[in-house]
Write a protein that holds these residues in place. Structure first.
Motif, PDB file in Angstrom:
ATOM      1  N   PRO A  12       0.809  -1.218   0.000  1.00  0.00           N
ATOM      2  CA  PRO A  12       0.000   0.000   0.000  1.00  0.00           C
ATOM      3  C   PRO A  12       0.847   1.275   0.000  1.00  0.00           C
ATOM      4  O   PRO A  12       1.901   1.334   0.643  1.00  0.00           O
ATOM      5  CB  PRO A  12      -0.812  -0.105   1.294  1.00  0.00           C
ATOM      6  CG  PRO A  12      -0.848  -1.557   1.607  1.00  0.00           C
ATOM      7  CD  PRO A  12       0.467  -2.102   1.126  1.00  0.00           C
ATOM      8  N   THR A  13       0.375   2.268  -0.712  1.00  0.00           N
ATOM      9  CA  THR A  13       1.029   3.568  -0.755  1.00  0.00           C
ATOM     10  C   THR A  13       0.811   4.284   0.578  1.00  0.00           C
ATOM     11  O   THR A  13      -0.308   4.293   1.092  1.00  0.00           O
ATOM     12  CB  THR A  13       0.423   4.419  -1.896  1.00  0.00           C
ATOM     13  OG1 THR A  13       0.564   3.691  -3.119  1.00  0.00           O
ATOM     14  CG2 THR A  13       1.102   5.760  -2.014  1.00  0.00           C
ATOM     15  N   GLN A  46       2.649  -1.297   8.843  1.00  0.00           N
ATOM     16  CA  GLN A  46       1.843  -1.678   7.691  1.00  0.00           C
ATOM     17  C   GLN A  46       0.486  -2.191   8.158  1.00  0.00           C
ATOM     18  O   GLN A  46       0.392  -2.967   9.101  1.00  0.00           O
ATOM     19  CB  GLN A  46       2.540  -2.772   6.876  1.00  0.00           C
ATOM     20  CG  GLN A  46       3.842  -2.328   6.256  1.00  0.00           C
ATOM     21  CD  GLN A  46       3.656  -1.191   5.273  1.00  0.00           C
ATOM     22  OE1 GLN A  46       2.851  -1.285   4.338  1.00  0.00           O
ATOM     23  NE2 GLN A  46       4.385  -0.105   5.478  1.00  0.00           N
ATOM     24  N   LYS A  50      -4.283  -3.528   4.125  1.00  0.00           N
ATOM     25  CA  LYS A  50      -4.866  -3.198   2.825  1.00  0.00           C
ATOM     26  C   LYS A  50      -4.163  -3.972   1.707  1.00  0.00           C
ATOM     27  O   LYS A  50      -2.946  -4.004   1.636  1.00  0.00           O
ATOM     28  CB  LYS A  50      -4.739  -1.698   2.575  1.00  0.00           C
ATOM     29  CG  LYS A  50      -5.376  -1.226   1.295  1.00  0.00           C
ATOM     30  CD  LYS A  50      -5.246   0.284   1.174  1.00  0.00           C
ATOM     31  CE  LYS A  50      -5.794   0.812  -0.116  1.00  0.00           C
ATOM     32  NZ  LYS A  50      -5.601   2.274  -0.217  1.00  0.00           N
ATOM     33  N   PRO A  89      -2.845  -4.066  -1.809  1.00  0.00           N
ATOM     34  CA  PRO A  89      -2.498  -2.990  -2.742  1.00  0.00           C
ATOM     35  C   PRO A  89      -3.106  -3.155  -4.132  1.00  0.00           C
ATOM     36  O   PRO A  89      -3.268  -2.180  -4.853  1.00  0.00           O
ATOM     37  CB  PRO A  89      -0.969  -3.049  -2.805  1.00  0.00           C
ATOM     38  CG  PRO A  89      -0.624  -4.445  -2.429  1.00  0.00           C
ATOM     39  CD  PRO A  89      -1.679  -4.875  -1.456  1.00  0.00           C
ATOM     40  N   GLY A 116      -7.300  -2.771  -3.090  1.00  0.00           N
ATOM     41  CA  GLY A 116      -7.683  -1.693  -2.183  1.00  0.00           C
ATOM     42  C   GLY A 116      -8.562  -2.166  -1.042  1.00  0.00           C
ATOM     43  O   GLY A 116      -8.998  -1.380  -0.207  1.00  0.00           O
ATOM     44  N   THR A 161      -9.640  -4.425   2.409  1.00  0.00           N
ATOM     45  CA  THR A 161      -9.101  -4.873   3.687  1.00  0.00           C
ATOM     46  C   THR A 161      -9.844  -6.133   4.084  1.00  0.00           C
ATOM     47  O   THR A 161     -11.076  -6.112   4.177  1.00  0.00           O
ATOM     48  CB  THR A 161      -9.280  -3.796   4.775  1.00  0.00           C
ATOM     49  OG1 THR A 161      -8.539  -2.636   4.377  1.00  0.00           O
ATOM     50  CG2 THR A 161      -8.777  -4.268   6.123  1.00  0.00           C
ATOM     51  N   ASN A 214       2.474  -7.716   2.848  1.00  0.00           N
ATOM     52  CA  ASN A 214       2.891  -6.362   2.469  1.00  0.00           C
ATOM     53  C   ASN A 214       4.320  -6.091   2.937  1.00  0.00           C
ATOM     54  O   ASN A 214       5.141  -5.543   2.191  1.00  0.00           O
ATOM     55  CB  ASN A 214       1.937  -5.317   3.059  1.00  0.00           C
ATOM     56  CG  ASN A 214       0.551  -5.364   2.442  1.00  0.00           C
ATOM     57  OD1 ASN A 214       0.330  -5.948   1.387  1.00  0.00           O
ATOM     58  ND2 ASN A 214      -0.411  -4.757   3.123  1.00  0.00           N
TER      59      ASN A 214
END
Length: 125
Positions: A12-13, A33, A36, A38, A41, A43, A57
């Protein structure tokens, strides 16, 4: 030594003024982290699914930095409720083996997620 920001689209960003990770020498500091996904989007709903997504992640960020999960030496985990500890710990074992990283697990007031984890890794050649 040079401080290098690590960025990958496989995690994720960041939503704030922080890096996914920072690498200094052979050490990688991965920011907390969340769960989410990536790609979608989304969860996941359960603590097990969220823990697995968080650790995936982290794994992706470590790989972008040239590290792997076996290089992790320190884990800090935040659970929205410590009642989730056993299920979180069950998934944790899927990602780590002996010698296990040192670890702190605490109950924290998290918004809309059940788990957040940050790690420090030392790349060992």
């Amino acid at each position: 030594m040079v401080k290098e920001g690590i960025v990958t689209s496989q995690a994720p960003t960041p939503v704030g003024a922080y890096s996914q990770a920072v690498k200094v020498g052979n050490r990688v500091y991965v920011a907390g982290q969340g769960p989410k996904n990536p790609e979608t989007g989304e969860t996941p709903a359960t603590i097990k699914e969220q823990t697995r997504q968080v650790l995936h992640n982290i794994q992706q960020i470590l790989e972008a930095a040239g590290a792997k999960m076996s290089d992790v030496v320190k884990v800090t985990a935040h659970l929205s409720d410590l009642k989730y500890f056993d299920e979180y710990n069950e998934v944790y074992w899927e990602f780590f083996s002996e010698p296990y990283p040192v670890r702190t697990t605490v109950g924290s007031q998290l918004m809309d997620i059940l788990v957040e984890i940050d790690v420090i890794a030392e790349i060992i050649d």
